[in-house]
Design a protein around this motif. Structure first.
Motif, PDB file in Angstrom:
ATOM      1  N   ARG A 107       0.824  -1.210   0.000  1.00 35.28           N
ATOM      2  CA  ARG A 107       0.000   0.000   0.000  1.00 35.28           C
ATOM      3  C   ARG A 107       0.858   1.260   0.000  1.00 35.28           C
ATOM      4  O   ARG A 107       0.503   2.250  -0.637  1.00 35.28           O
ATOM      5  CB  ARG A 107      -0.948  -0.027   1.196  1.00 35.28           C
ATOM      6  CG  ARG A 107      -1.964  -1.160   1.114  1.00 35.28           C
ATOM      7  CD  ARG A 107      -3.112  -0.966   2.053  1.00 35.28           C
ATOM      8  NE  ARG A 107      -4.187  -1.923   1.787  1.00 35.28           N
ATOM      9  CZ  ARG A 107      -5.408  -1.841   2.269  1.00 35.28           C
ATOM     10  NH1 ARG A 107      -5.730  -0.828   3.072  1.00 35.28           N
ATOM     11  NH2 ARG A 107      -6.322  -2.736   1.965  1.00 35.28           N
ATOM     12  N   THR A 110       2.057   1.583  -3.595  1.00 36.72           N
ATOM     13  CA  THR A 110       1.005   2.080  -4.489  1.00 36.72           C
ATOM     14  C   THR A 110       0.787   3.577  -4.289  1.00 36.72           C
ATOM     15  O   THR A 110       0.649   4.340  -5.259  1.00 36.72           O
ATOM     16  CB  THR A 110      -0.305   1.324  -4.238  1.00 36.72           C
ATOM     17  OG1 THR A 110      -0.099  -0.071  -4.469  1.00 36.72           O
ATOM     18  CG2 THR A 110      -1.408   1.824  -5.165  1.00 36.72           C
ATOM     19  N   LYS A 172      -3.473   7.559   2.288  1.00 34.37           N
ATOM     20  CA  LYS A 172      -3.030   6.725   3.400  1.00 34.37           C
ATOM     21  C   LYS A 172      -3.967   6.784   4.603  1.00 34.37           C
ATOM     22  O   LYS A 172      -3.803   6.020   5.556  1.00 34.37           O
ATOM     23  CB  LYS A 172      -1.614   7.141   3.824  1.00 34.37           C
ATOM     24  CG  LYS A 172      -0.544   6.791   2.804  1.00 34.37           C
ATOM     25  CD  LYS A 172      -0.460   5.278   2.569  1.00 34.37           C
ATOM     26  CE  LYS A 172      -0.019   4.560   3.833  1.00 34.37           C
ATOM     27  NZ  LYS A 172      -0.005   3.102   3.672  1.00 34.37           N
ATOM     28  N   LEU A 176      -5.875   3.375   1.075  1.00 32.58           N
ATOM     29  CA  LEU A 176      -4.578   2.706   1.172  1.00 32.58           C
ATOM     30  C   LEU A 176      -4.035   2.735   2.598  1.00 32.58           C
ATOM     31  O   LEU A 176      -2.822   2.678   2.812  1.00 32.58           O
ATOM     32  CB  LEU A 176      -3.576   3.358   0.207  1.00 32.58           C
ATOM     33  CG  LEU A 176      -3.868   3.178  -1.286  1.00 32.58           C
ATOM     34  CD1 LEU A 176      -2.852   3.921  -2.140  1.00 32.58           C
ATOM     35  CD2 LEU A 176      -3.887   1.704  -1.662  1.00 32.58           C
ATOM     36  N   SER A 178      -2.759   1.596   6.109  1.00 31.98           N
ATOM     37  CA  SER A 178      -2.045   0.400   6.566  1.00 31.98           C
ATOM     38  C   SER A 178      -1.231   0.736   7.801  1.00 31.98           C
ATOM     39  O   SER A 178      -1.005   1.917   8.117  1.00 31.98           O
ATOM     40  CB  SER A 178      -1.128  -0.135   5.459  1.00 31.98           C
ATOM     41  OG  SER A 178      -0.127   0.809   5.139  1.00 31.98           O
TER      42      SER A 178
END
Length: 367
Positions: A107, A110, A172, A176, A178
């Protein structure tokens, strides 16, 4: 740059004096020389950028900079390993995206891939330099250290940087999201960069740039010249506004008119989807300008067709827009499908349009 510009002007004049007036002569001068030549003049500036990045890499400082940046990167949900690809994206997004392979967290990788094209790559420099020189007079801000044009260029770099970090923060904290991974990085020894290593690096980058100019940009310049001179009217070349290229530009003009752009800028935006710097060659072909010192003829033509507010909007548009098929192809390969590159292209296009619209309205109101 002066030396390259002088050579292009001299060689163009030599061709013009040798060849008789014909469509082929027009293709060489208005298509190849105006299209490719107006991009080649920016090679020295781009090599200066690669030189300093090469010094950072060869000295061993880049890995330490990643360690120093880890805490800052954590504020947007990334780690220090994202710093190196993002820094190299200032040169070109394609190798930057390939460099994200060192990031283990999928992630994080990406997210870094998606924001890398927002960093101001070298392909934007010809566009920025042309428009800033055409519309912004040079005046000192901090004495000899900083002028208005340099400040505008730095402002565009900062704009892309802020957009990248804001996008990373959103990504984030949502799709995405994590857990933060531990940051481990082996520190290389400090080394003194050698002239041979830096020279080989610049030669390699020159080959890549010239190959791109000799393939993608050359092909677009020739196609644009053809489309700008067809269909024939009574056996003669039509005015550019009645050509195929002109009709395409007029078709999209209602969409870009709120940004202060005319149909010629519209044609440039379409052709620059192949590569950002193509718009400079496109405008040179459309305006029939042969490359001259400092591109003064093209700057004057732009001032006639673009208001200052439109020029600012165009700068903002290129600060955010994707406009690079090579980057899209690499993102597709690195992410394993079309999902992320399509999302990335749509997001950056909407961001570019929205940012340009706001910039145009603000500058128009202030003017």
């Amino acid at each position: 740059m002066d030396a390259v510009q002088s050579f292009i002007t001299w060689s163009g004049g030599l061709v013009a004096s040798v060849l008789p007036a014909s469509p082929f002569r027009s293709l060489l001068l208005e298509g190849v020389w105006s299209g490719v030549g107006s991009v080649l003049v920016f090679l020295p500036q781009i090599l200066v950028l690669f030189l300093f990045i090469g010094i950072l890499e060869d000295s061993g400082y880049l890995a330490r900079a990643a360690l120093i940046a880890d805490r800052t990167m954590a504020r947007v949900g990334l780690q220090g390993k994202s710093f190196i690809p993002l820094l190299s994206a200032y040169a070109c997004a394609v190798p930057a995206i390939l460099a994200t392979r060192t990031i283990e967290n999928k992630r994080d990788r990406t997210a870094t891939i998606l924001i890398a094209p927002l960093m101001t790559c070298s392909a934007r420099l010809p566009v920025y330099t042309l428009i800033i020189a055409a519309f912004l007079p040079e005046r000192p801000l901090l004495g000899p250290l900083l002028g208005t044009r340099a400040a505008a260029m730095l402002g565009l770099y900062l704009l892309g940087f802020l957009a990248a970090f804001a996008t990373a923060r959103v990504l984030k904290s949502s799709i995405l999201k994590s857990e933060r991974a531990s940051f481990l990085l082996e520190m290389p020894p400090y080394r003194r960069p050698t002239l041979s290593s830096l020279g080989l690096r610049l030669v390699d980058r020159s080959k890549i740039f010239l190959r791109r100019a000799g393939t993608v940009i050359l092909a677009v310049a020739i196609l644009l010249w053809v489309f700008a001179h067809l269909p024939l009217e009574h056996g003669k070349m039509p005015p550019v506004e009645n050509s195929i290229a002109g009709k395409v530009g007029h078709a999209i003009e209602p969409v870009i008119r709120p940004l202060g752009f005319n149909w010629k800028i519209g044609v440039g935006l379409v052709t620059s989807l192949a590569a950002r710097e193509v718009i400079v060659g496109t405008l040179g072909t459309l305006y029939g300008m042969e490359p001259d010192a400092k591109s003064r003829g093209l700057q004057k033509a732009l001032r006639q067709d673009l208001a200052p507010a439109g020029a600012v909007a165009l700068l903002v548009f290129f600060a955010f827009a994707m406009q690079c098929m090579s980057t899209i192809a690499v993102v597709r390969r690195e992410t394993g499908g079309w999902k992320w590159p399509l999302i990335q292209f749509a997001y950056m296009t909407l961001l570019a349009y929205g940012g340009a619209f706001v910039a145009y309205r603000i500058v128009s109101a202030l003017a």
